[in-house]
Design a protein around this motif. Sequence first.
Motif, PDB file in Angstrom:
ATOM      1  N   VAL A   1      75.948  26.974   2.032  1.00 29.11           N
ATOM      2  CA  VAL A   1      74.683  26.639   2.669  1.00 29.11           C
ATOM      3  C   VAL A   1      74.203  25.267   2.187  1.00 29.11           C
ATOM      4  N   HIS A   2      74.379  25.001   0.884  1.00 30.01           N
ATOM      5  CA  HIS A   2      73.963  23.728   0.274  1.00 30.01           C
ATOM      6  C   HIS A   2      74.862  23.453  -0.923  1.00 30.01           C
ATOM      7  N   LYS A   3      75.305  22.202  -1.045  1.00 28.01           N
ATOM      8  CA  LYS A   3      76.046  21.774  -2.233  1.00 28.01           C
ATOM      9  C   LYS A   3      75.294  20.600  -2.851  1.00 28.01           C
ATOM     10  N   GLY A   4      74.938  20.743  -4.130  1.00 35.69           N
ATOM     11  CA  GLY A   4      74.223  19.679  -4.829  1.00 35.69           C
ATOM     12  C   GLY A   4      74.762  19.522  -6.230  1.00 35.69           C
ATOM     13  N   PRO A   5      74.342  18.468  -6.924  1.00 33.52           N
ATOM     14  CA  PRO A   5      74.868  18.216  -8.266  1.00 33.52           C
ATOM     15  C   PRO A   5      74.429  19.260  -9.297  1.00 33.52           C
ATOM     16  N   TRP A   6      73.260  19.885  -9.119  1.00 30.91           N
ATOM     17  CA  TRP A   6      72.758  20.837 -10.106  1.00 30.91           C
ATOM     18  C   TRP A   6      72.795  22.270  -9.617  1.00 30.91           C
ATOM     19  N   ALA A   7      72.825  22.468  -8.308  1.00 31.59           N
ATOM     20  CA  ALA A   7      72.855  23.829  -7.767  1.00 31.59           C
ATOM     21  C   ALA A   7      73.509  23.817  -6.403  1.00 31.59           C
ATOM     22  N   THR A   8      74.288  24.855  -6.170  1.00 32.91           N
ATOM     23  CA  THR A   8      74.941  25.053  -4.884  1.00 32.91           C
ATOM     24  C   THR A   8      74.612  26.466  -4.435  1.00 32.91           C
ATOM     25  N   LEU A   9      74.350  26.636  -3.136  1.00 34.61           N
ATOM     26  CA  LEU A   9      74.046  27.951  -2.586  1.00 34.61           C
ATOM     27  C   LEU A   9      75.130  28.332  -1.596  1.00 34.61           C
TER      28      LEU A   9
ATOM     29  N   TYR B   1      75.503  37.841   1.166  1.00 34.03           N
ATOM     30  CA  TYR B   1      75.042  37.972  -0.211  1.00 34.03           C
ATOM     31  C   TYR B   1      74.967  36.562  -0.774  1.00 34.03           C
ATOM     32  N   TYR B   2      73.737  36.113  -1.074  1.00 31.56           N
ATOM     33  CA  TYR B   2      73.537  34.734  -1.512  1.00 31.56           C
ATOM     34  C   TYR B   2      73.795  34.592  -3.008  1.00 31.56           C
ATOM     35  N   VAL B   3      74.566  33.564  -3.340  1.00 33.40           N
ATOM     36  CA  VAL B   3      74.941  33.296  -4.728  1.00 33.40           C
ATOM     37  C   VAL B   3      74.618  31.831  -5.037  1.00 33.40           C
ATOM     38  N   LEU B   4      73.923  31.614  -6.160  1.00 30.81           N
ATOM     39  CA  LEU B   4      73.654  30.260  -6.644  1.00 30.81           C
ATOM     40  C   LEU B   4      74.768  29.871  -7.604  1.00 30.81           C
TER      41      LEU B   4
END
Length: 183
Positions: free
Chosen positions: A14-22, A38-41
């Motif tokens: 859903v989102h990829k970032g340097p500190w968190a990805t969903l 099932y959402y995973v950080l």
Amino acid sequence: MDEYKWKTLSTTYVHKGPWATLRADKCEMPDGTIVDEYYVLEYPNWANAVALTEDNKIIMIRQYRHAAGIVSLEIPGGVIEEGEDKEEGMRRELLEETGYAFNSVELISTVYANPSTAGNVTYCYLAKGGKKVQEQSLDEHERIEVMEYTIDEVKQLLAENKIPQALHCTGLFYALMKLGAIS
């Protein structure tokens, strides 16, 4: 315990970032039930340390934490860089955040912040024999105040709920048990 494990059928980011990805995983439970999303950080692994100076004081840091909107009293720590050995990463974080180097660094616990939504690990260390060897070397957005407390003062801060970061409280409790300061 493998009979409790879910099977991941597919993953969508859903989102990829340097500190968190969903990500959203489609999973199958052991009884055949399908979990569509099932959402995973995804976070990097972290390390923190209960850091004792040569005169047996615990080094604490104070910094602003924007997500919670608080100024937080914490133990030093941070992200283990990709490919970095966890102990080397902890020593690097201690040096950068506090300016202290340590004679010994021992892993005392491995914990998960929230294993229901994130899979990253926090490695908690006990560092001893700390000596100030340089000034802080902070990241662009870090503003960290370094403080020293006696073991009894830290125990009182914990008793008064003055240390809000759960993973840091966990590390402190493991370290205090290891040091024989609590039983």
